[in-house]
Design an enzyme around this catalytic site. Structure first.
Site, PDB file in Angstrom:
ATOM      1  N   THR A   1      86.071 115.367   3.486  1.00 44.19           N
ATOM      2  CA  THR A   1      87.361 116.025   3.715  1.00 44.19           C
ATOM      3  C   THR A   1      87.895 116.453   2.346  1.00 44.19           C
ATOM      4  O   THR A   1      88.194 115.606   1.504  1.00 44.19           O
ATOM      5  CB  THR A   1      88.330 115.049   4.410  1.00 44.19           C
ATOM      6  OG1 THR A   1      87.716 114.616   5.622  1.00 44.19           O
ATOM      7  CG2 THR A   1      89.658 115.712   4.713  1.00 44.19           C
TER       8      THR A   1
ATOM      9  N   GLY B   1     103.400 101.489  17.497  1.00 44.14           N
ATOM     10  CA  GLY B   1     102.770 100.316  16.908  1.00 44.14           C
ATOM     11  C   GLY B   1     103.224 100.091  15.477  1.00 44.14           C
ATOM     12  O   GLY B   1     104.337 100.476  15.102  1.00 44.14           O
TER      13      GLY B   1
ATOM     14  N   GLY C   1      96.562 103.514   9.822  1.00 41.33           N
ATOM     15  CA  GLY C   1      95.900 103.128   8.576  1.00 41.33           C
ATOM     16  C   GLY C   1      94.547 103.790   8.523  1.00 41.33           C
ATOM     17  O   GLY C   1      94.348 104.879   9.075  1.00 41.33           O
TER      18      GLY C   1
ATOM     19  N   CYS D   1      91.326 107.637   6.489  1.00 44.86           N
ATOM     20  CA  CYS D   1      91.543 109.083   6.647  1.00 44.86           C
ATOM     21  C   CYS D   1      93.005 109.501   6.782  1.00 44.86           C
ATOM     22  O   CYS D   1      93.522 110.214   5.927  1.00 44.86           O
ATOM     23  CB  CYS D   1      90.736 109.582   7.843  1.00 44.86           C
ATOM     24  SG  CYS D   1      88.969 109.485   7.537  1.00 44.86           S
TER      25      CYS D   1
HETATM   26  P1  NAD Z   1      82.392 105.834   2.645  1.00 46.13           P
HETATM   27  O1  NAD Z   1      83.142 105.283   1.497  1.00 46.13           O
HETATM   28  O2  NAD Z   1      82.152 105.011   3.849  1.00 46.13           O
HETATM   29  O3  NAD Z   1      80.966 106.376   2.155  1.00 46.13           O
HETATM   30  C1  NAD Z   1      80.760 107.128   1.015  1.00 46.13           C
HETATM   31  C2  NAD Z   1      79.445 106.721   0.385  1.00 46.13           C
HETATM   32  O4  NAD Z   1      79.196 107.568  -0.731  1.00 46.13           O
HETATM   33  C3  NAD Z   1      79.418 105.297  -0.142  1.00 46.13           C
HETATM   34  O5  NAD Z   1      78.335 104.607   0.418  1.00 46.13           O
HETATM   35  C4  NAD Z   1      79.266 105.452  -1.657  1.00 46.13           C
HETATM   36  O6  NAD Z   1      78.478 104.428  -2.236  1.00 46.13           O
HETATM   37  C5  NAD Z   1      78.576 106.785  -1.740  1.00 46.13           C
HETATM   38  N1  NAD Z   1      78.729 107.456  -3.026  1.00 46.13           N
HETATM   39  C6  NAD Z   1      79.785 107.472  -3.872  1.00 46.13           C
HETATM   40  N2  NAD Z   1      79.519 108.225  -4.944  1.00 46.13           N
HETATM   41  C7  NAD Z   1      78.256 108.700  -4.786  1.00 46.13           C
HETATM   42  C8  NAD Z   1      77.414 109.527  -5.553  1.00 46.13           C
HETATM   43  N3  NAD Z   1      77.825 110.024  -6.710  1.00 46.13           N
HETATM   44  N4  NAD Z   1      76.180 109.808  -5.076  1.00 46.13           N
HETATM   45  C9  NAD Z   1      75.763 109.293  -3.899  1.00 46.13           C
HETATM   46  N5  NAD Z   1      76.508 108.492  -3.129  1.00 46.13           N
HETATM   47  C10 NAD Z   1      77.745 108.204  -3.561  1.00 46.13           C
HETATM   48  O7  NAD Z   1      83.173 107.172   3.032  1.00 46.13           O
HETATM   49  P2  NAD Z   1      83.230 107.851   4.473  1.00 46.13           P
HETATM   50  O8  NAD Z   1      84.225 107.131   5.310  1.00 46.13           O
HETATM   51  O9  NAD Z   1      81.869 108.070   4.987  1.00 46.13           O
HETATM   52  O10 NAD Z   1      83.902 109.250   4.090  1.00 46.13           O
HETATM   53  C11 NAD Z   1      83.192 110.274   3.429  1.00 46.13           C
HETATM   54  C12 NAD Z   1      84.013 111.546   3.529  1.00 46.13           C
HETATM   55  O11 NAD Z   1      84.136 111.930   4.897  1.00 46.13           O
HETATM   56  C13 NAD Z   1      85.436 111.430   2.994  1.00 46.13           C
HETATM   57  O12 NAD Z   1      85.810 112.660   2.437  1.00 46.13           O
HETATM   58  C14 NAD Z   1      86.249 111.179   4.241  1.00 46.13           C
HETATM   59  O13 NAD Z   1      87.563 111.589   4.113  1.00 46.13           O
HETATM   60  C15 NAD Z   1      85.498 112.018   5.260  1.00 46.13           C
HETATM   61  N6  NAD Z   1      85.651 111.563   6.648  1.00 46.13           N
HETATM   62  C16 NAD Z   1      85.610 110.235   6.954  1.00 46.13           C
HETATM   63  C17 NAD Z   1      85.730 109.839   8.280  1.00 46.13           C
HETATM   64  C18 NAD Z   1      85.739 108.381   8.650  1.00 46.13           C
HETATM   65  O14 NAD Z   1      86.147 108.072   9.771  1.00 46.13           O
HETATM   66  N7  NAD Z   1      85.320 107.468   7.805  1.00 46.13           N
HETATM   67  C19 NAD Z   1      85.868 110.790   9.308  1.00 46.13           C
HETATM   68  C20 NAD Z   1      85.870 112.131   8.948  1.00 46.13           C
HETATM   69  C21 NAD Z   1      85.756 112.519   7.620  1.00 46.13           C
END
Ligand code: NAD
Length: 441
Positions: free
Chosen positions: A121, A253, A257, A260
């Protein structure tokens, strides 16, 4: 197709598993060696229903591999998905450093035409910045914005059956490839919406901020209901069947949190500021949410007439929502910190998030494997996450185990009238305690 997923977290691992499951050759890369080593041994580092089975199946079939080398992942692949974290900076803006750094490194690793897909995102204009970094590279690269809409707790289901796929690209070649990749997931007819990159980036913020708005609206209203003797649950039922409003995200609620909503609301506010526009509605959504996390503790303080020190408080639920072990920005953490600060003794239980919570709360709270153990001798029970197993507990047992039968229901999962009948002192969020319950849904 040969695919690399960079960043094997909630989004990356699910994306990698789903694309491998439809027959693609997927390599998931992460800098976290421990995570990659766990995955190689068939262990899933996160709690996400159904994911383990899909990962194992595809690892076994040789379609899904895990590496720590960006070079090997990028060189082997035609399509590279960036699923990197974009946490909030100190000023609230989304920090896209990792996305840009990885892009720079990929530039030096190019060995043919690639499609780089941003699933993180990111603020409007980030794809333009990625493209800028790749200008003049040894091989042509298409850069696409393909925001992710999965929900933690049902991430696999959401990715296997997405409501829609948004592809932000003006490259017909890239759109074609992504269509091919996603077609198997939208066979029931859910749309693949193609648009320009900037609109796709904004679409992700629009989705999360709209949902956050619904939650803050109901929370704000619930606080008023509390003062007027109105039951927010009745109000919710009274409006939810209106299709213009929609049934979901109307539960009052203790605030939203997770990794996101809070960060995306703040990041959009920052985008507005940078563009010279004040998003007043989103500012209010954020403010309501910050104060909402403290509403339940305020009720508890009032109940105990300010004498919280030394009280034993049981907390059910630590994760920011059910079916996940994710405690990032979880309201439970704020509630617990406040209780500890007031000198309460806090005993917690969560079906999945005790390990993740322990990393933050350490030994300041007592962890119980069983929900009933947590309430033994408690002066109050605070329910923060609406895990299914908390919905219909054995109230007789609960009452016997507790020292003082006060329940603070941060998710309105219990009926006030039933609670009173069973002899509990019940506090919900915007609930009318003497209510007869009205007609059930
Ligand atoms: P996360 O923290 O669970 O995973 C990110 C991963 O990237 C980690 O395992 C970390 O070790 C790795 N990482 C960090 N720096 C790195 C690098 N330089 N090279 C390779 N790997 C690296 O994050 P997430 O929840 O999967 O979110 C990722 C993106 O997707 C964010 O922008 C988030 O806003 C978006 N997003 C998340 C969700 C959700 O529900 N979690 C939903 C939609 C969008």
């Amino acid at each position: 197709m040969k695919i690399a997923v960079i960043g094997t977290g909630y989004v990356g691992l699910v994306q990698g598993a789903c694309l491998a499951d439809t027959g693609n050759d997927v390599v998931c890369m992460d800098i976290d060696r421990r995570k990659i080593s766990l995955l190689r041994r068939g262990k899933i580092p996160i709690y996400e229903p159904g994911l383990e089975e899909v990962v194992r199946r595809n690892v076994k079939e040789g379609r899904l591999t895990f590496v720590t080398s960006l070079a090997s992942a990028a060189r082997k692949s035609d399509v590279i998905f960036l699923c990197l974290p974009t946490p909030p900076s100190d000023d609230g803006a989304a920090d896209v450093t990792r996305v840009l750094q990885v892009t720079k490194r990929i530039r030096g690793l190019l060995n043919g035409h690639k499609i780089i897909v941003s699933k993180s995102t990111v603020p409007v204009g980030t794809v333009d910045r990625i493209r800028q970094l790749l200008r003049g590279a040894a091989y042509p690269v298409d850069v696409v914005s393909n925001p992710e809409f999965l929900k933690e707790g049902s991430a696999l289901q959401d990715s296997m059956h997405p409501d829609r796929i948004v592809i932000g690209s003006r490259s017909p070649r890239a759109v074609e490839v992504l269509r091919e990749l996603y077609e198997p997931f939208v066979r029931t007819g859910n749309p693949i919406v193609v648009m320009d990159e900037r609109s796709a980036e904004m679409t992700k913020y629009a989705a999360n901020c709209m949902l956050a708005t619904k939650i803050s609206f109901m929370n704000d209203l619930a606080n008023l209901c509390d003062r007027l003797g109105v039951d927010i649950e009745m109000v919710r039922r009274g409006i939810a069947s209106d299709p213009r409003i929609g049934k979901q995200f109307l539960f009052a609620g203790v605030g939203f949190g997770g990794s996101c909503f809070p960060k995306d609301v703040k990041a959009l506010l920052k985008t507005g500021e940078s563009a010279g526009y004040q998003l007043r509605l989103m500012r209010a959504v954020d403010q309501v949410n910050e104060t909402q996390k403290r509403v339940l503790v305020a009720k508890l303080v009032e109940h105990f007439r300010g004498r919280v020190r030394g009280r034993r408080i049981a907390v059910w639920g630590l994760s920011f929502k059910p079916l996940t072990d994710d405690v990032r920005e979880a309201p439970a953490l704020v509630i617990i910190q406040d209780l500890l600060q007031m000198g309460a003794q806090v005993v917690v239980h969560d079906p999945a998030a005790m390990t993740t919570a322990r990393k933050i709360l350490g030994r300041r709270v007592k962890y119980c494997r069983n929900a009933y153990d947590a309430v033994k001798g408690a002066d109050a029970l605070v329910v923060v996450t609406e895990w299914n197993e908390f919905r219909r507990p054995d109230f007789v047992r609960l009452k016997k185990l507790m020292r003082h039968s006060a329940i603070f229901d941060g998710r309105n999962i219990f009926e006030p009238a039933e609670m009173s009948k069973m002899g509990f002192v019940y506090h919900g969020i915007g609930r009318r305690v003497e209510a007869t319950g009205g007609s059930k849904e």
